[in-house]
Design a protein around this motif. Sequence first.
Motif, short mmCIF file in Angstrom:
data_model
loop_
_atom_site.label_atom_id
_atom_site.label_comp_id
_atom_site.label_asym_id
_atom_site.label_seq_id
_atom_site.Cartn_x
_atom_site.Cartn_y
_atom_site.Cartn_z
N ALA A 138 -7.88 1.78 -2.05
CA ALA A 138 -7.39 0.52 -1.49
C ALA A 138 -7.07 0.69 -0.02
CB ALA A 138 -6.14 0.07 -2.25
N ARG A 139 -6.43 1.81 0.32
CA ARG A 139 -6.09 2.03 1.73
C ARG A 139 -7.34 2.08 2.59
NH1 ARG A 139 -1.28 6.43 2.33
NH2 ARG A 139 0.32 5.22 1.28
N ARG A 147 -4.83 3.99 -5.06
CA ARG A 147 -4.19 3.68 -3.79
C ARG A 147 -5.04 4.16 -2.61
NH1 ARG A 147 1.63 5.78 -1.72
NH2 ARG A 147 0.66 7.81 -1.95
N ALA A 148 -5.61 5.35 -2.75
CA ALA A 148 -6.39 5.90 -1.64
C ALA A 148 -7.59 5.01 -1.32
CB ALA A 148 -6.87 7.31 -1.99
N LEU A 162 0.82 -1.21 0.00
CA LEU A 162 0.00 0.00 0.00
C LEU A 162 0.85 1.25 0.00
CD1 LEU A 162 -2.82 -0.96 2.49
CD2 LEU A 162 -2.99 -0.70 0.05
N ASN A 163 2.14 1.10 0.25
CA ASN A 163 3.01 2.27 0.25
C ASN A 163 3.48 2.61 -1.17
OD1 ASN A 163 4.33 4.31 1.69
ND2 ASN A 163 6.28 3.23 1.39
N GLN A 164 3.38 1.62 -2.07
CA GLN A 164 3.82 1.90 -3.44
C GLN A 164 2.78 2.76 -4.15
OE1 GLN A 164 4.32 -2.05 -4.87
NE2 GLN A 164 6.42 -2.19 -4.08
N LYS A 165 3.25 3.42 -5.19
CA LYS A 165 2.32 4.28 -5.93
C LYS A 165 1.60 3.49 -7.00
CE LYS A 165 4.05 8.89 -5.30
NZ LYS A 165 5.18 8.57 -4.40
N PHE A 166 0.29 3.54 -7.00
CA PHE A 166 -0.47 2.93 -8.08
C PHE A 166 -1.84 3.60 -8.10
CE2 PHE A 166 -1.00 0.39 -4.29
CZ PHE A 166 -2.36 0.25 -4.20
N ARG A 222 0.33 -7.08 -8.23
CA ARG A 222 -0.10 -6.23 -7.14
C ARG A 222 -1.59 -5.94 -7.23
NH1 ARG A 222 3.29 -1.14 -7.22
NH2 ARG A 222 2.00 -0.72 -9.02
N ILE A 231 -4.33 -6.96 -4.42
CA ILE A 231 -5.10 -5.95 -3.69
C ILE A 231 -6.58 -6.07 -3.98
CG2 ILE A 231 -5.52 -3.46 -3.56
CD1 ILE A 231 -2.55 -3.08 -3.53
N SER A 264 -9.28 -6.95 -1.16
CA SER A 264 -10.38 -6.00 -0.96
C SER A 264 -11.70 -6.73 -1.06
CB SER A 264 -10.34 -4.89 -2.00
OG SER A 264 -9.12 -4.25 -2.00
#
Lengths: 280, 314
Positions: A96-97, A93-94, A86-90, B21, B25, B29
């Motif tokens: 997913a977090r 992301r927001a 979750l720290n990587q940029k994709f 990835r 994810i 989710s």
Amino acid sequence: MLYILPWLIGFLLFFFVPLLASLRYSLSTIQADAQGIAVQFTGLANYIQALTVDTSFNRALVEAVTEVLINVPLIVIFSLFLAVLLNQKFPGRAIARSIFFLPVILASGVIMSLESTSLIDAVNQNAGSGGGSVLGTFELENLMLESGMSEWMVSYLSGAVDRIYQIVSQSGVQILIFLAGIQTISPQLYEASRMEGATGYEAFWKITFPMVSPLIFVNAIYTIVDSFAGNAMTTLIRETGFVKFDFGLSSAMAWVYFAAIAVILALVYGIFAKKVFYQD
Amino acid sequence: MFVLRLFSLERIKRWLWAIVRFVLIAGLSFVILFPIFQKISTAFKHKSDLYSAVVVWIPQHVSLDNFKEAMRVMDYWPTLLNTFALSASTTIFTTLSCALAGYGFARLKFKGSNLLFAGVILTILVPPTTILVPVYLNLKNFDLFGLMTLLTGKPVNLLNTYWPFILTSLTANSLKAGLYIFIFRQFFRGIPKEIEEAAYVDGSGIFGTFARIMLPNAVPSLVTVLLFSFVWQWNDSFYTTTYLTSSQVMSTQLSSLPYNLAQQVGDGASKADPFYLSMIQDTGILLAILPLIVIYLFVQRYFVESVERTGIVG
């Protein structure tokens, strides 16, 4: 001093005195009636009762401890992995977090226990994905066994896959802590390592891992405490206290339970204390 | 030529990783969201849809009967109001008292402050079950060092009132308060001392400095603690079922929901269909967590950002 005063009063009134009282109750028989309670000292009788006479205590204790020992490494590793992801940029992301922190809010207390008894869930899972997933893990198990992994390792991992919802829902806070920790690592370290030709995999083991190792310790402790706060053992203690009104026995059980937790915490501390890397 | 090939290999690797990835994810989710979707879908189903082979996700007869039934059994609106009042008040008191204590532990060093902080850690580590019985008896005959006997002639029974929650949260000893004190302490330690010194030089007292300089700086950790304590109080069944046996609070209502349903929904002699009960129970759970989800939707952006700066990490 003034700032701590409210806490100090509460600490004495609602924690320290009850703690001592609980120790005293665990060594006594208690008669509660309309006038109040009469406490009579009986030594270790309650402890002996709990450990040798009571039918469900030992089993519940062993179950609680093994469950924690199984789950803690899984949760810690899983949440570290997710935090790195979750720290990587994709894109997204927001979103997913916020989805991954949702279990912090939803999966606690009554809701979890009610969910496990829900018939609809059970039926739907059997009808929908159940058959497929069992087959999937079964094949995976065979594959891993044939590639020469030891048997307990395989059953541990496939068990983890089967309990994925439980693990995901218990690792919300841990992901938060790891994520916050990863973001405090200065980007220069990564830049330098990339200059020297390190791959992302190496950067993780040589930079991220040592830098968050204090947090692995914190998370291990947190997970242990968290998973000990609500399980079959606590319900047993409560029932003995408030349904059977055997306050003495209930306190004794609680103390044995606390002792077990303390031993595990001390073990974890012993393992981690030497390995953890502190920058300063 | 060689460089070009290396470049494309690198690109393929990056794409592969992005796909892996994404799958990971998205899958996880789904695992998290699946039960919620399922409850929403169940909640809108009509009784007859339960046994229909056609219906899996989207109900054939959309109806609000489940909601009506669940609301009736749970006494939804009064319960919601009670729970909200209880959670909100304990949340505010807890946050204030924990912020005070955290500041005290972070900045004001005095003899034995380390020992006292070890006490905070102890409150985190000792399972609440261990002290449950004495606290319960204590609250049943609440007598503050004989003060209550002096005033009213006999100790007061505080059970089934909100007093246990208010007292424990005012004194920073409520649910998981040790953790909040720890968060605040770590955060306040991260604020540079110079800011405070400047305030002192300008003639601000210790308390003024705390209220006007430190608290505004601590907003990220304040948000975190507020949200955590609200949510955990809302969902808590451990203390509420012990202290409040007859009050209507969401978590007590939820934990007695299966029983109440079996009592009230069945039509007299014949037992109600367990699947139907389960359907209403799911709707009830959805109703109980709905306010939390709404709140989370509003604050999540702020929350996710703020946690990263809270200093949980030190």
